[in-house]
Design an enzyme around this catalytic site. Structure first.
Site, short mmCIF file in Angstrom:
data_model
loop_
_atom_site.label_atom_id
_atom_site.label_comp_id
_atom_site.label_asym_id
_atom_site.label_seq_id
_atom_site.Cartn_x
_atom_site.Cartn_y
_atom_site.Cartn_z
N GLY A 31 0.80 -1.21 0.00
CA GLY A 31 0.00 0.00 0.00
C GLY A 31 0.83 1.27 0.00
N LEU A 33 0.38 3.67 -2.25
CA LEU A 33 0.74 3.41 -3.65
C LEU A 33 1.39 4.61 -4.33
CD1 LEU A 33 -2.48 1.45 -4.71
CD2 LEU A 33 -0.33 0.54 -3.81
N HIS A 37 4.08 1.17 -8.18
CA HIS A 37 2.99 0.18 -8.05
C HIS A 37 2.07 0.26 -9.27
CE1 HIS A 37 3.79 1.08 -3.59
NE2 HIS A 37 4.06 -0.20 -3.71
N GLN A 148 11.60 -4.57 -10.00
CA GLN A 148 13.05 -4.79 -9.92
C GLN A 148 13.68 -4.02 -8.77
OE1 GLN A 148 15.58 -3.76 -13.42
NE2 GLN A 148 16.92 -3.08 -11.76
N VAL A 176 10.71 2.19 -11.31
CA VAL A 176 10.20 3.51 -11.70
C VAL A 176 10.86 4.54 -10.79
CG1 VAL A 176 8.14 4.96 -11.91
CG2 VAL A 176 8.02 2.52 -12.47
N SER A 185 9.43 4.92 -3.72
CA SER A 185 9.24 4.01 -2.59
C SER A 185 8.26 4.64 -1.62
CB SER A 185 10.58 3.80 -1.89
OG SER A 185 10.37 3.21 -0.61
N ARG A 187 8.50 4.48 1.37
CA ARG A 187 9.30 5.00 2.49
C ARG A 187 9.90 6.38 2.19
NH1 ARG A 187 10.60 -0.84 3.33
NH2 ARG A 187 9.80 -1.35 5.40
P1 AMP Z 1 5.90 -2.52 -1.65
O1 AMP Z 1 4.53 -1.96 -1.52
O2 AMP Z 1 6.99 -1.51 -1.42
O3 AMP Z 1 6.08 -3.81 -0.89
O4 AMP Z 1 6.06 -2.91 -3.18
C1 AMP Z 1 5.13 -3.71 -3.84
C2 AMP Z 1 5.65 -4.06 -5.19
O5 AMP Z 1 5.92 -2.85 -5.91
C3 AMP Z 1 6.96 -4.85 -5.15
O6 AMP Z 1 6.97 -5.81 -6.19
C4 AMP Z 1 7.98 -3.77 -5.41
O7 AMP Z 1 9.17 -4.26 -5.97
C5 AMP Z 1 7.24 -2.89 -6.39
N1 AMP Z 1 7.83 -1.54 -6.39
C6 AMP Z 1 8.06 -0.75 -5.33
N2 AMP Z 1 8.67 0.39 -5.73
C7 AMP Z 1 8.84 0.29 -7.06
C8 AMP Z 1 9.40 1.12 -8.06
N3 AMP Z 1 9.93 2.31 -7.77
N4 AMP Z 1 9.38 0.71 -9.34
C9 AMP Z 1 8.85 -0.50 -9.66
N5 AMP Z 1 8.29 -1.33 -8.77
C10 AMP Z 1 8.29 -0.95 -7.50
#
Ligand code: AMP
Length: 291
Positions: A31, A33, A37, A148, A176, A185, A187
């Site tokens: 989440g 987002l 995402h 990635q 991205v 991110s 974070r």
């Molecule tokens: P998270 O919500 O951070 O656990 O991420 C969920 C999914 O989104 C995971 O597969 C991450 O690798 C992907 N994700 C997070 N940040 C990025 C980004 N900047 N670019 C591409 N995919 C991302």
């Protein structure tokens, strides 16, 4: 779009879709987002008929002193973003739905979970593998989409899928980035304005090394040194390692196989990760890794 919190309801909604022969794509997230995402959603929409996006801040992948309780959350905003992005089902179970009080079975990843983040976050990938396996069983997707950005996570999930014969195709999407290069991110939200300016040096370092790689540099130490030089404005570099992209073991000079330059660094108390893949062109002009 349907917003669903219970597994039974999810299965019911998907049974209908499957009866109609629809291909199901899953985008697992925690989440809060962002465009990263949404790129996964976009990829899923082009390759599946129904996209399920899950939001679950998975307690088993957080260590005792990590940010589980403060992890950014904004369900209303996420719901709207999902609606606009064409998500068919938003699955947002609560912790008890995923981990009832009787829960005691985990997926234990192997060597791929040991280096990099695994060395600093004991149990993290065990939690990731377990929740991803459970989500695969709940949703039973044809395809599942991962970023990635979490390079080691992709490796662990791919291996789990093969090792446990899970009938799902894993698709990885490039990272991205913000216009200045910072990897998106959830974070990043923790960063102050000043921290945000310093955080960009992570991607700057990695991308500078990738540039040098493209112009022919194959020496592991030199490539790491180029990244390190830029990474001087973060508060602490937890790791900066060049690893074989398939085994995640230390890459050897001169680079001859696809490699990944991976970093984790702290800006204040915020831990950020990023990576670039360094892959050699194959004789037919294609890249030897799916990036
Ligand atoms: P998270 O919500 O951070 O656990 O991420 C969920 C999914 O989104 C995971 O597969 C991450 O690798 C992907 N994700 C997070 N940040 C990025 C980004 N900047 N670019 C591409 N995919 C991302």
């Amino acid at each position: 779009m349907q917003a669903i919190t219970r597994v039974a309801e999810l299965r019911h909604a998907l049974a209908e879709a499957r009866k109609e022969g629809k291909r199901v794509g899953l985008v697992p997230t925690m989440g809060y987002l962002h465009e990263g995402h949404l790129a996964l959603v976009q990829a899923s929409r082009t390759r599946s008929d129904i996209t399920v996006l899950s939001i679950f801040v998975n307690p088993t992948q957080f260590g005792p002193n990590e940010d589980l309780s403060t992890y950014p959350r904004d369900f209303i905003r996420d719901e709207q973003l999902c609606r606009n992005a064409g998500v068919a089902i938003l699955f947002a179970p609560d912790a008890r739905e995923v981990y009832p009080t009787t829960f005691e079975t985990f997926v234990e990843p192997g060597d791929l979970a040991m280096p990099l983040c695994g060395a600093y976050r004991p149990g993290h990938f065990r939690g990731v593998a377990t929740v991803v396996c459970k989500l695969f069983n709940m949703v039973q997707p044809d395809l599942a989409f991962f970023g990635q950005k979490d390079f080691q996570q992709c490796a662990v999930v791919r291996r789990m899928t093969v090792d446990l014969d899970l009938p799902v195709n894993i698709v990885t999407i490039p990272t991205v980035r913000e216009p200045d290069g910072l990897a998106m991110s959830s974070r990043n939200r923790y960063l102050s304005e000043e921290g945000r300016r310093r955080a960009v040096t992570i991607s700057r370092g990695l991308l500078a090394a990738a540039d040098k790689f493209r112009s022919g540099e194959r020496d592991v130490e030199k490539l790491i040194a180029i990244a390190k030089e830029q990474l001087n404005r973060v508060d602490r570099v937890q790791y900066l390692e060049l690893v074989d992209a398939h085994t995640l073991k230390a890459a050897e000079s001169p680079l001859q196989r696809p490699a990944a330059l991976c970093a984790a660094a702290y800006v204040g108390s915020t831990r950020l990760i990023d990576n670039v893949i360094l892959s050699l062109p194959t004789p037919d002009g294609k890249r030897s890794l799916g990036d």
